[in-house]
Design an enzyme around this catalytic site. Structure first.
Site, PDB file in Angstrom:
ATOM      1  N   LYS A   1      61.113  32.616 -50.845  1.00 23.28           N
ATOM      2  CA  LYS A   1      60.123  31.875 -51.630  1.00 23.28           C
ATOM      3  C   LYS A   1      58.747  31.935 -50.963  1.00 23.28           C
ATOM      4  CE  LYS A   1      61.043  27.406 -49.423  1.00 23.28           C
ATOM      5  NZ  LYS A   1      61.586  26.054 -49.572  1.00 23.28           N
TER       6      LYS A   1
ATOM      7  N   ASP B   1      64.714  17.659 -51.425  1.00 22.69           N
ATOM      8  CA  ASP B   1      63.650  16.675 -51.624  1.00 22.69           C
ATOM      9  C   ASP B   1      63.324  16.565 -53.118  1.00 22.69           C
ATOM     10  OD1 ASP B   1      61.507  14.973 -51.451  1.00 22.69           O
ATOM     11  OD2 ASP B   1      60.428  16.095 -49.936  1.00 22.69           O
TER      12      ASP B   1
ATOM     13  N   THR C   1      62.833  23.772 -55.205  1.00 22.04           N
ATOM     14  CA  THR C   1      63.268  25.046 -54.620  1.00 22.04           C
ATOM     15  C   THR C   1      64.699  25.372 -55.004  1.00 22.04           C
ATOM     16  OG1 THR C   1      61.784  24.805 -52.715  1.00 22.04           O
ATOM     17  CG2 THR C   1      63.664  26.266 -52.453  1.00 22.04           C
TER      18      THR C   1
END
Length: 358
Positions: A239, A269, A273
């Site tokens: 990423k 979180d 992602t």
């Protein structure tokens, strides 16, 4: 000194010389026991007996209660006085003099959770606890473990310094964001591994074509360990970010067609992602995608992101309490693992048996 009285005179049945200094952690053993009169008891005259006392901060009471139950001791009572301006003052409601104290508290937001923890450490130390062991299921601020740009703090090191300054004798944590954070401490650190919880669960799923993937390059080591244990292949989602919590682009390294892919990470979180990685894996032909993450931080739109994602399930632990219950999130408990670690530490035994060799 009067005639006939000497410095080594015994004080009744305590087996301690009256004029010798007395240490609070030396709990006298009743007279018959150190005479060998009771079968099964072989205490010596100098035997030091320390009881375990498990305490908890308010942020982790739910987990501490389960840990205490698994250990077989009641959770110690702590009263919290709160001033009208928000200032807090923890008060331990029972004696901890000479005890092996274990304080359970994760340091997720708000920052008051950390302040509460250091106040409890100080309170236990000033109450003459023999050892103050701090169990931090989720070690907050661990993502700030280096200077990745100018004029920033290394928060993980600062937290370590503050815990040591407060009087902690030992730290127990699970799946730190980076292993090297252990080196920030000058006291013993027991770094437990979430694989002890996840591996049995994944085995029970009996996935026919299991494969592991890391949602970013930084987690390759963790994902590779699982792949090695299961003798499975590994893929990596590479990423690119311009700022925190926002993924600009992602590409896949590895072949996943027809595979049951398990994404592995230490924490989730905003879930941006991991959800984007799951979608990429499905687009590349994966049969199913699920994720295992030790710490469910789950901030912002995390619950909405997970609910609308292609993930089969997100498997997490109870190091942080969930704010919502959704069907795609499954919670496994860390209580038994921490209870076993407490027993081994108290008995001065190795904790190596609590690790699955990945």
């Amino acid at each position: 000194m009067p005639d006939g009285v000497t410095g080594n005179t015994l004080d009744f049945d305590s087996r301690k010389s009256r004029f010798e200094p007395w240490s609070g952690n030396q709990i006298p053993v009743p007279y018959p026991y150190h005479q060998g009169m009771v079968p099964g008891f072989n205490f010596s005259d100098k035997e030091i007996v320390m009881a375990v006392k498990i305490l908890s901060g308010r942020a982790s009471t739910y987990l501490a209660e389960n840990i205490a139950h698994a250990y077989g001791e009641p959770l110690g009572e702590v009263n919290y006085q709160q001033f009208s301006d928000g200032e807090m003052s923890p008060f331990i409601m029972e004696s901890v003099r000479g005890h092996d104290v274990f304080i359970v508290q994760s340091t997720f937001a708000p920052a008051d959770n950390f302040l509460e923890l250091v106040l409890m450490i100080d309170a236990a130390k000033r109450a003459s606890a023999q050892n103050v062991n701090v169990i931090i299921p989720y070690f907050g601020y661990a993502r700030q473990d280096r200077k990745d740009k100018p004029r920033v703090a290394i928060a993980a090191k600062l937290i370590a310094n503050l815990l040591s300054a407060a009087g902690a004798d030992r730290i127990m944590a699970c799946d730190l964001h980076a292993d090297q954070i252990q080196g920030f401490f000058d006291i013993p650190v027991d770094h437990l591994d979430g694989s002890y919880i996840f591996v049995p669960y994944l085995k029970a799923l009996n996935l026919p074509n299991i494969m592991f993937a890391s949602p970013d390059v930084g987690g390759i080591k963790r994902a590779r360990s699982f792949a090695k244990y299961f003798n499975a292949d590994l893929a990596v989602c590479d990423k690119f970010r311009k700022e925190a919590n926002k993924v600009e682009s992602m590409r896949l390294i590895g072949e996943v067609e027809g595979k049951d892919v398990v994404l592995v990470d230490d924490l989730v979180d905003t879930a941006g992602t991991i959800c984007k990685a799951a979608l990429l894996l499905k687009e590349k032909g994966a049969s199913s995608v699920r994720a295992v993450c030790t710490h469910p931080v789950l901030s912002g739109n995390a619950y909405e992101n997970i609910g609308s994602s292609v993930l089969e399930e997100l498997v997490v632990t109870d190091t942080i309490p969930l704010k919502k219950d959704i069907s795609k999130i499954k919670v496994l408990s860390m209580a038994n693992l921490f209870a076993k670690a407490i027993r081994k530490i108290h008995d001065h035994e190795s904790i190596s048996s609590l690790f699955i060799r990945l």
